[in-house]
Design an enzyme around this catalytic site. Structure first.
Site, PDB file in Angstrom:
ATOM      1  N   HIS A 144       0.674  -1.265  -0.014  1.00  0.00           N
ATOM      2  CA  HIS A 144      -0.107  -0.020   0.116  1.00  0.00           C
ATOM      3  C   HIS A 144       0.854   1.266  -0.028  1.00  0.00           C
ATOM      4  CE1 HIS A 144      -3.904  -1.543   0.681  1.00  0.00           C
ATOM      5  NE2 HIS A 144      -3.750  -2.679   1.430  1.00  0.00           N
ATOM      6  N   ASP A 151      -7.561  -1.700  -1.000  1.00  0.00           N
ATOM      7  CA  ASP A 151      -8.625  -2.665  -0.576  1.00  0.00           C
ATOM      8  C   ASP A 151      -9.917  -2.329  -1.046  1.00  0.00           C
ATOM      9  OD1 ASP A 151      -6.388  -3.953   0.789  1.00  0.00           O
ATOM     10  OD2 ASP A 151      -6.605  -2.945   2.453  1.00  0.00           O
TER      11      ASP A 151
END
Length: 259
Positions: A144, A151
């Site tokens: 990330h 997500d």
């Protein structure tokens, strides 16, 4: 045994920090990021780490605003995925996008504190906290932080109202049936988001029926748009050919951080 497990977890975390690439400076590469709303405002956003409703139970370091930041390439690819599901009466919903390194460091500190288990009953009811590093649920680096991992899930249109999480409320297991686990407004994916359990593995054979169809649709949609799924997390996708494959950024999550 508990003392040995604690020591092993700390040593593993320290080793990962030594071996992993250093995070980039706050400014490096920031011009390559955009706020998702500027690319596709129709995608629903529920940035969990800016709230208390997450496995730590407090807002996470670095999340100054509940907004999704991504590299330009990832945001455009996500717009393509959204265009595929809208005709089906669905919309994408993102829970997390770019995640600063300081947030990952917050996760590591929390995982090392074996006495802090206030959110266990929802997010990791069947996993001992001493195993979060060993089982790969927590790591010293996250994709990330490179800006092209997110997500995501699916929501039916129009999105149903969703009540807010009330700190201190009774927690239900993330793998409990719909109607028992926290009332997220998404389609049924078999578990809730950030469920530290093998049932979250995308292809787990115990997930059948409508939940299996929904997972398959999400994976097919995201794959066609240029993303690759993480097999252990049905919600986790990374852009193929991401622009910063070896760079871990640490600027805060805020609209002003986008280039």
């Amino acid at each position: 045994m508990r003392s040995r497990s604690r020591t092993l977890c700390v040593l593993l975390a320290a080793l990962a920090l030594v071996l992993a690439p250093a995070p980039a400076s706050a400014e490096t590469g920031r011009s390559g990021f955009v706020a998702l709303r500027s690319v596709d405002p129709t995608i629903v956003q529920e940035i969990r780490y800016s709230t208390r409703h997450n496995f730590v139970g407090v807002p996470i370091d670095g999340y100054l605003e509940p907004t999704c930041l991504l590299t330009k390439q990832a945001a455009r690819a996500l717009r393509t995925a959204q265009q595929r599901v809208r005709p089906l009466g669905l919309t994408l919903k993102v829970y997390d996008c770019y995640r600063p390194q300081r947030a990952v460091d917050h996760f590591v500190r929390w995982a090392e504190d074996l006495d802090d288990t206030k959110m266990k009953a929802e997010f990791y009811p069947r996993v001992d906290k001493t195993r979060l590093f060993l089982d790969g649920y927590i790591a010293a680096r996250s994709g990330h932080s490179r800006g092209s991992t997110l997500d995501v899930t699916l929501v039916r249109l129009p999105p149903a109202p969703q009540r807010p999480y009330a700190p201190g409320e009774t927690l239900r297991p993330c793998y409990a049936p719909v109607g028992v686990r926290f009332p997220d407004n998404t389609v049924d994916m078999g578990t809730g988001y950030d469920c530290f359990d093998t049932l979250s593995h995308t292809a787990d054979p115990r997930i059948t029926g409508v939940a299996r169809q929904n997972r398959d649709l999400l994976v097919d949609t995201m794959t066609a748009a240029g993303f690759t799924n993480l097999a252990e997390e049905w919600w986790h996708f990374t852009l193929r050919g991401e622009p910063f494959p070896d760079t871990y950024f640490d600027f805060p999550v805020a609209r002003s951080s986008a280039g």
